[in-house]
Write an enzyme that holds these catalytic residues in place. Structure first.
Site, mmCIF file in Angstrom:
data_model
loop_
_atom_site.group_PDB
_atom_site.id
_atom_site.type_symbol
_atom_site.label_atom_id
_atom_site.label_comp_id
_atom_site.label_asym_id
_atom_site.label_seq_id
_atom_site.Cartn_x
_atom_site.Cartn_y
_atom_site.Cartn_z
ATOM 1 N N ASP A 31 -8.981 -2.136 -8.481
ATOM 2 C CA ASP A 31 -7.556 -2.476 -8.404
ATOM 3 C C ASP A 31 -7.168 -3.126 -9.727
ATOM 4 O O ASP A 31 -8.005 -3.706 -10.403
ATOM 5 C CB ASP A 31 -7.300 -3.434 -7.239
ATOM 6 C CG ASP A 31 -5.835 -3.434 -6.788
ATOM 7 O OD1 ASP A 31 -5.541 -2.853 -5.733
ATOM 8 O OD2 ASP A 31 -4.995 -3.981 -7.543
ATOM 9 N N GLU A 147 -3.874 10.373 4.554
ATOM 10 C CA GLU A 147 -4.277 9.361 5.514
ATOM 11 C C GLU A 147 -3.228 9.236 6.613
ATOM 12 O O GLU A 147 -2.055 9.348 6.336
ATOM 13 C CB GLU A 147 -4.410 8.006 4.802
ATOM 14 C CG GLU A 147 -4.945 6.931 5.669
ATOM 15 C CD GLU A 147 -6.158 7.428 6.466
ATOM 16 O OE1 GLU A 147 -7.112 7.899 5.837
ATOM 17 O OE2 GLU A 147 -6.081 7.424 7.694
ATOM 18 N N LEU A 149 -3.531 6.574 8.968
ATOM 19 C CA LEU A 149 -3.786 5.298 9.621
ATOM 20 C C LEU A 149 -2.501 4.494 9.808
ATOM 21 O O LEU A 149 -1.561 4.616 9.038
ATOM 22 C CB LEU A 149 -4.827 4.488 8.849
ATOM 23 C CG LEU A 149 -4.553 4.106 7.403
ATOM 24 C CD1 LEU A 149 -3.663 2.856 7.326
ATOM 25 C CD2 LEU A 149 -5.861 3.824 6.669
ATOM 26 N N LYS A 200 1.280 15.789 6.051
ATOM 27 C CA LYS A 200 1.477 14.334 6.032
ATOM 28 C C LYS A 200 2.940 13.979 6.213
ATOM 29 O O LYS A 200 3.312 13.190 7.084
ATOM 30 C CB LYS A 200 0.934 13.771 4.720
ATOM 31 C CG LYS A 200 1.201 12.296 4.489
ATOM 32 C CD LYS A 200 0.578 11.421 5.558
ATOM 33 C CE LYS A 200 0.984 9.972 5.387
ATOM 34 N NZ LYS A 200 0.496 9.097 6.466
ATOM 35 N N CYS A 256 5.855 3.223 5.119
ATOM 36 C CA CYS A 256 5.700 4.682 5.152
ATOM 37 C C CYS A 256 6.882 5.446 5.740
ATOM 38 O O CYS A 256 7.505 6.247 5.038
ATOM 39 C CB CYS A 256 4.415 5.036 5.897
ATOM 40 S SG CYS A 256 2.960 4.501 5.004
HETATM 41 C C1 UDX Z 1 -0.284 3.096 -0.745
HETATM 42 C C2 UDX Z 1 1.005 3.824 -1.027
HETATM 43 O O1 UDX Z 1 2.019 2.878 -1.110
HETATM 44 C C3 UDX Z 1 1.350 4.824 0.008
HETATM 45 O O2 UDX Z 1 2.423 5.632 -0.382
HETATM 46 C C4 UDX Z 1 0.254 5.727 0.144
HETATM 47 O O3 UDX Z 1 0.517 6.593 1.163
HETATM 48 C C5 UDX Z 1 -1.014 4.994 0.382
HETATM 49 O O4 UDX Z 1 -1.304 3.991 -0.558
HETATM 50 P P1 UDX Z 1 -0.671 0.927 0.560
HETATM 51 O O5 UDX Z 1 -2.146 0.950 0.540
HETATM 52 O O6 UDX Z 1 0.006 0.376 1.747
HETATM 53 O O7 UDX Z 1 -0.055 2.374 0.377
HETATM 54 O O8 UDX Z 1 -0.133 0.232 -0.788
HETATM 55 P P2 UDX Z 1 -0.360 -1.224 -1.264
HETATM 56 O O9 UDX Z 1 -0.789 -2.063 -0.125
HETATM 57 O O10 UDX Z 1 0.827 -1.566 -2.046
HETATM 58 O O11 UDX Z 1 -1.647 -1.106 -2.239
HETATM 59 C C6 UDX Z 1 -1.647 -0.462 -3.429
HETATM 60 C C7 UDX Z 1 -2.710 -1.152 -4.313
HETATM 61 O O12 UDX Z 1 -2.848 -0.380 -5.501
HETATM 62 C C8 UDX Z 1 -2.311 -2.568 -4.729
HETATM 63 O O13 UDX Z 1 -3.347 -3.456 -4.433
HETATM 64 C C9 UDX Z 1 -2.083 -2.445 -6.233
HETATM 65 O O14 UDX Z 1 -2.462 -3.606 -6.937
HETATM 66 C C10 UDX Z 1 -2.968 -1.276 -6.595
HETATM 67 N N1 UDX Z 1 -2.594 -0.553 -7.817
HETATM 68 C C11 UDX Z 1 -1.290 -0.250 -8.038
HETATM 69 C C12 UDX Z 1 -3.610 -0.176 -8.707
HETATM 70 O O15 UDX Z 1 -4.763 -0.492 -8.494
HETATM 71 N N2 UDX Z 1 -3.259 0.559 -9.799
HETATM 72 C C13 UDX Z 1 -1.957 0.889 -10.071
HETATM 73 O O16 UDX Z 1 -1.694 1.539 -11.081
HETATM 74 C C14 UDX Z 1 -0.939 0.483 -9.148
HETATM 75 C C1 UDX Z 2 2.931 5.057 10.143
HETATM 76 C C2 UDX Z 2 2.269 6.230 10.883
HETATM 77 O O1 UDX Z 2 2.152 5.914 12.258
HETATM 78 C C3 UDX Z 2 0.874 6.473 10.304
HETATM 79 O O2 UDX Z 2 0.269 7.603 10.934
HETATM 80 C C4 UDX Z 2 0.988 6.732 8.804
HETATM 81 O O3 UDX Z 2 -0.250 6.918 8.220
HETATM 82 C C5 UDX Z 2 1.697 5.587 8.135
HETATM 83 O O4 UDX Z 2 2.952 5.347 8.738
HETATM 84 P P1 UDX Z 2 2.767 2.423 10.218
HETATM 85 O O5 UDX Z 2 3.691 2.391 9.059
HETATM 86 O O6 UDX Z 2 1.618 1.507 10.245
HETATM 87 O O7 UDX Z 2 2.175 3.919 10.397
HETATM 88 O O8 UDX Z 2 3.670 2.098 11.479
HETATM 89 P P2 UDX Z 2 3.890 2.711 12.950
HETATM 90 O O9 UDX Z 2 2.936 2.109 13.906
HETATM 91 O O10 UDX Z 2 3.969 4.162 12.827
HETATM 92 O O11 UDX Z 2 5.356 2.123 13.226
HETATM 93 C C6 UDX Z 2 6.386 2.479 12.345
HETATM 94 C C7 UDX Z 2 7.673 1.791 12.780
HETATM 95 O O12 UDX Z 2 8.143 2.399 13.981
HETATM 96 C C8 UDX Z 2 7.498 0.302 13.064
HETATM 97 O O13 UDX Z 2 8.649 -0.371 12.606
HETATM 98 C C9 UDX Z 2 7.409 0.261 14.597
HETATM 99 O O14 UDX Z 2 7.845 -0.951 15.133
HETATM 100 C C10 UDX Z 2 8.371 1.396 14.976
HETATM 101 N N1 UDX Z 2 8.074 2.012 16.291
HETATM 102 C C11 UDX Z 2 6.867 2.613 16.492
HETATM 103 C C12 UDX Z 2 9.070 1.996 17.274
HETATM 104 O O15 UDX Z 2 10.159 1.456 17.087
HETATM 105 N N2 UDX Z 2 8.796 2.602 18.490
HETATM 106 C C13 UDX Z 2 7.590 3.217 18.739
HETATM 107 O O16 UDX Z 2 7.416 3.746 19.861
HETATM 108 C C14 UDX Z 2 6.595 3.215 17.712
#
Ligand code: UDX
Ligand code: UDX
Length: 422
Positions: A31, A147, A149, A200, A256
């Site tokens: 990172d 992914e 998740l 996705k 997401c």
């Molecule tokens: C990220 C993306 O936001 C999402 O679109 C994608 O689907 C999955 O990966 P997430 O893991 O939730 O999602 O992002 P975040 O929690 O913001 O972590 C990204 C990490 O990458 C941070 O720790 C940041 O410091 C790091 N990073 C960012 C690098 O290591 N190199 C970079 O150039 C930019």
């Molecule tokens: C989502 C997708 O579920 C996951 O598969 C993908 O990889 C990343 O984006 P996440 O962002 O962790 O995951 O949230 P999720 O559990 O999907 O909820 C998304 C939003 O919808 C939240 O604000 C949640 O509160 C809302 N939600 C979810 C509802 O309002 N009603 C539901 O029945 C389910």
């Protein structure tokens, strides 16, 4: 067992790194954030994610998981390099690939021959080609392995996926990536990169559509006097519909669904298709924030000017500390814009966020409040002392934007209760 580099130690990257090391692979996770890496080297996980800290410590203790600063330091011995860096939104709604490209540029010259670069970040259709171009190596293959998740259950979802999707024009590279999931039982879909990338977006967009649909049905229930809980029960028994992801609430949020639905509209537009259905999903979601704020204003007597409003929940959903694109924060700012004095509490949020300074306990925010709004479905809230809450409030009035609480029990205690669609 393989040598895997994971670039980006966020929700997706850290879960990927810790789970692959748990499956027995040798993992180096990189990172750019030095403080985050220092914390991880101490075995401390900077995010709330069930089971993740245990897996990180297991990997560190058993010498299968390392953390380094900078992608370049993870590349030299990597047979596989997973890209898990952010793909934030550009002003026009499309996904910004600059971090992906920067990471590819950094690892490109350092990867051993025959390495496989894997896109795990959510990237627009065609991004596999972009990464291939940036790498400029014909002895390195790029594969898409999106992914699915969910935050809050990331470790479980990674190790127990509904399916594993691999997009590659190179069958042997696809087989090599599939073999990394040794010990994970799930259908494996091997397809071409554009189809994998589209799976996705389509999956996230469909989930968002289910939520906007049920929130729209809840609005109909409000209007015709039906109970959305029973309506969803009746719908969900139809196996073609199912009960999953049909919980009405304050709208969908997180890092997401909002970003990916907007990006999909952009992807379709640039490909010449006007995705009006998805625009509808997004606008129903925007409306939902307004609808919840309107319920609070109505419960307060029609105006929020100078009115104390207590808020329980700031994260975008329960079991995470993530407030990215949180519906709760959108609603809090709508209430404040209408003159309300908002006092908020969230079990996972201790510091200021989105202009809100949360309290340390759920009761103090109820002191003198005219309305209590429940915006995140933390289970903790169900077990609080509502007689105490009623005693603290100006009058016992609740807007339950998650249909979380026990309505009859609250009404027996003298509360006026409004939910979503009930
Ligand atoms: C990220 C993306 O936001 C999402 O679109 C994608 O689907 C999955 O990966 P997430 O893991 O939730 O999602 O992002 P975040 O929690 O913001 O972590 C990204 C990490 O990458 C941070 O720790 C940041 O410091 C790091 N990073 C960012 C690098 O290591 N190199 C970079 O150039 C930019
Ligand atoms: C989502 C997708 O579920 C996951 O598969 C993908 O990889 C990343 O984006 P996440 O962002 O962790 O995951 O949230 P999720 O559990 O999907 O909820 C998304 C939003 O919808 C939240 O604000 C949640 O509160 C809302 N939600 C979810 C509802 O309002 N009603 C539901 O029945 C389910």
């Amino acid at each position: 067992m393989a040598e895997i580099a994971v670039i980006g130690a966020g929700y997706v990257g850290l879960t990927t790194a810790a789970c692959f090391s748990h499956l027995g692979h040798d993992v180096t996770c990189a990172d750019i954030d030095e403080a985050r890496i220092a914390q991880l080297l101490r075995g401390e996980v900077p995010i709330v994610e069930a089971g993740l800290e245990a897996l990180v410590r297991e990997g560190l203790e058993e010498g299968r998981l390392r953390f380094v600063v900078g992608a370049a330091n993870a590349a030299p011995s990597a047979e596989f390099a997973y890209l898990c860096v952010p793909t934030p939104q550009d002003d026009d709604g499309s996904a910004d690939l600059s971090y992906i490209e920067a990471a590819a540029r950094e690892i490109g010259p350092r990867l051993p021959s025959e390495a496989v670069v894997v896109n795990k970040s959510t990237v627009p259709v065609g991004s596999t080609r972009v990464v291939e171009r940036v790498l400029g190596r014909d002895d390195v293959v790029v594969v898409s392995n999106p992914e699915f998740l969910r935050e809050g259950s990331a470790v479980h979802d990674f190790l127990n996926p509904d399916r594993i999707v691999i997009g590659s024009d190179d069958q042997s590279a696809a087989v090599r990536v599939a073999s990394l999931y040794i010990g994970v039982t799930a259908p494996i879909i091997v397809t071409d990169p554009p189809s994998a990338e589209t799976i996705k977006y389509a999956s996230n967009a469909f989930l968002a559509a289910k939520i906007s649909f049920v929130n729209a049905i809840a609005a109909v229930c409000d209007a015709v006097g039906a109970d959305v809980k029973d309506v969803v029960l009746g719908m969900g028994y139809d196996t073609r519909i199912g009960h999953e992801f049909l919980k009405p609430g304050p709208g969908f949020g997180g890092s997401c669904l909002p970003k990916d639905t907007r990006a999909l509209v952009q992807i379709a537009d640039s490909a010449g298709y006007s995705f009006d259905l998805m625009r509808g999903v997004i606008s129903v979601n925007e409306d939902q924030f307004q609808r919840v704020a309107a319920k609070v204003r109505q419960m307060a007597g029609g105006s929020l000017d100078g009115v104390k409003v207590a808020v329980w929940g700031l994260t975008f959903k329960a079991r995470t500390d993530d407030t990215r694109e949180s519906p709760a924060l959108r609603i809090v700012s709508l209430l404040a814009d209408q003159g309300a004095e908002v006092q908020a509490y969230d079990p996972a949020i201790k510091g200021p966020v989105g202009g809100v300074v949360p309290a340390n306990d759920p009761y103090s925010v109820c002191d003198g409040a005219r309305v209590l709004a429940v915006l995140t479905e933390w289970d903790d809230f169900r077990w609080l002392d509502f007689d105490k809450v009623a005693g603290l409030m100006e009058a016992p009035r609740i807007v339950d934007a998650r249909n979380l609480l026990d309505r009859p029990a609250l009404e027996r205690r003298g509360f006026t209760y409004v939910g979503i669609g009930r």
